[in-house]
Design a protein around this motif. Sequence first.
Motif, PDB file in Angstrom:
ATOM      1  N   LEU A  40       0.921  -1.143   0.008  1.00 15.21           N
ATOM      2  CA  LEU A  40      -0.081   0.119   0.012  1.00 15.21           C
ATOM      3  C   LEU A  40       0.692   1.159   0.103  1.00 15.21           C
ATOM      4  O   LEU A  40       0.478   2.279  -0.590  1.00 15.21           O
ATOM      5  CB  LEU A  40      -0.900   0.159   1.187  1.00 15.21           C
ATOM      6  CG  LEU A  40      -2.152   1.281   1.261  1.00 15.21           C
ATOM      7  CD1 LEU A  40      -2.815   1.103  -0.117  1.00 15.21           C
ATOM      8  CD2 LEU A  40      -3.047   0.858   2.313  1.00 15.21           C
ATOM      9  N   GLU A  41       2.158   1.361   0.789  1.00 11.50           N
ATOM     10  CA  GLU A  41       2.792   2.531   0.782  1.00 11.50           C
ATOM     11  C   GLU A  41       3.381   2.664  -0.696  1.00 11.50           C
ATOM     12  O   GLU A  41       3.798   3.956  -0.934  1.00 11.50           O
ATOM     13  CB  GLU A  41       3.961   2.294   1.642  1.00 11.50           C
ATOM     14  CG  GLU A  41       4.794   1.376   1.341  1.00 11.50           C
ATOM     15  CD  GLU A  41       6.078   1.361   2.456  1.00 11.50           C
ATOM     16  OE1 GLU A  41       7.353   1.459   2.089  1.00 11.50           O
ATOM     17  OE2 GLU A  41       5.879   1.217   3.802  1.00 11.50           O
ATOM     18  N   ALA A  44       0.703   4.110  -2.687  1.00 14.92           N
ATOM     19  CA  ALA A  44       0.404   5.693  -2.411  1.00 14.92           C
ATOM     20  C   ALA A  44       1.325   6.492  -2.917  1.00 14.92           C
ATOM     21  O   ALA A  44       1.065   7.429  -3.390  1.00 14.92           O
ATOM     22  CB  ALA A  44       0.422   5.777  -0.774  1.00 14.92           C
ATOM     23  N   THR A  45       2.729   6.040  -3.245  1.00 12.17           N
ATOM     24  CA  THR A  45       3.945   6.642  -3.790  1.00 12.17           C
ATOM     25  C   THR A  45       3.523   6.904  -5.242  1.00 12.17           C
ATOM     26  O   THR A  45       3.704   8.010  -5.889  1.00 12.17           O
ATOM     27  CB  THR A  45       5.028   5.998  -3.499  1.00 12.17           C
ATOM     28  OG1 THR A  45       5.519   5.918  -2.114  1.00 12.17           O
ATOM     29  CG2 THR A  45       6.250   6.671  -4.171  1.00 12.17           C
ATOM     30  N   ALA A  47       0.757   6.732  -6.752  1.00  9.82           N
ATOM     31  CA  ALA A  47      -0.465   7.594  -6.801  1.00  9.82           C
ATOM     32  C   ALA A  47      -0.191   9.317  -6.836  1.00  9.82           C
ATOM     33  O   ALA A  47      -0.481   9.866  -7.659  1.00  9.82           O
ATOM     34  CB  ALA A  47      -1.641   7.418  -5.865  1.00  9.82           C
ATOM     35  N   LYS A  48       0.653   9.367  -5.920  1.00 13.88           N
ATOM     36  CA  LYS A  48       1.156  10.653  -5.624  1.00 13.88           C
ATOM     37  C   LYS A  48       1.746  11.228  -6.883  1.00 13.88           C
ATOM     38  O   LYS A  48       1.691  12.306  -7.265  1.00 13.88           O
ATOM     39  CB  LYS A  48       1.844  10.991  -4.236  1.00 13.88           C
ATOM     40  CG  LYS A  48       2.242  12.331  -4.018  1.00 13.88           C
ATOM     41  CD  LYS A  48       2.816  12.361  -2.855  1.00 13.88           C
ATOM     42  CE  LYS A  48       3.219  13.883  -2.654  1.00 13.88           C
ATOM     43  NZ  LYS A  48       3.971  13.889  -1.288  1.00 13.88           N
ATOM     44  N   PRO A  53      -6.174   9.358  -7.674  1.00 18.15           N
ATOM     45  CA  PRO A  53      -6.143   8.851  -6.400  1.00 18.15           C
ATOM     46  C   PRO A  53      -5.685   7.182  -6.309  1.00 18.15           C
ATOM     47  O   PRO A  53      -5.615   6.598  -7.371  1.00 18.15           O
ATOM     48  CB  PRO A  53      -7.693   8.779  -6.506  1.00 18.15           C
ATOM     49  CG  PRO A  53      -8.028   8.757  -7.841  1.00 18.15           C
ATOM     50  CD  PRO A  53      -6.976   9.449  -8.609  1.00 18.15           C
ATOM     51  N   ILE A  54      -5.538   6.807  -5.181  1.00 15.87           N
ATOM     52  CA  ILE A  54      -5.010   5.528  -4.819  1.00 15.87           C
ATOM     53  C   ILE A  54      -6.049   4.551  -5.617  1.00 15.87           C
ATOM     54  O   ILE A  54      -5.453   3.279  -6.030  1.00 15.87           O
ATOM     55  CB  ILE A  54      -4.921   5.343  -3.342  1.00 15.87           C
ATOM     56  CG1 ILE A  54      -3.592   6.101  -2.686  1.00 15.87           C
ATOM     57  CG2 ILE A  54      -4.827   4.012  -3.044  1.00 15.87           C
ATOM     58  CD1 ILE A  54      -3.373   5.910  -1.270  1.00 15.87           C
ATOM     59  N   GLU A  55      -7.161   4.798  -5.324  1.00 16.18           N
ATOM     60  CA  GLU A  55      -8.172   3.882  -6.036  1.00 16.18           C
ATOM     61  C   GLU A  55      -7.940   3.408  -7.428  1.00 16.18           C
ATOM     62  O   GLU A  55      -8.260   2.308  -7.817  1.00 16.18           O
ATOM     63  CB  GLU A  55      -9.469   4.382  -5.817  1.00 16.18           C
ATOM     64  CG  GLU A  55     -10.038   4.503  -4.606  1.00 16.18           C
ATOM     65  CD  GLU A  55      -9.677   5.712  -3.594  1.00 16.18           C
ATOM     66  OE1 GLU A  55      -9.670   5.647  -2.611  1.00 16.18           O
ATOM     67  OE2 GLU A  55      -8.952   6.747  -4.370  1.00 16.18           O
TER      68      GLU A  55
END
Length: 59
Positions: A40-41, A44-45, A47-48, A53-55
């Motif tokens: 997940l981390e 998230a990286t 996605a940013k 969005p993470i989705e």
Amino acid sequence: MKYANIRDERKLTDYRVAMDTGITKSTFADWKSGRSKPKLEKIATLAKYFDVPIEYFLE
């Protein structure tokens, strides 16, 4: 994997994304081969980095 799609759409390489995000190229290779799944981390990286969005990566 959606990562490859967005990377290609933006005309980037695994090397460039690795340099910009700190996620190693070998990590990308492991994801592609199925040896591991993104944590997940790291999602998230990405996605940013791609400004989505993470989705986007979880669908």
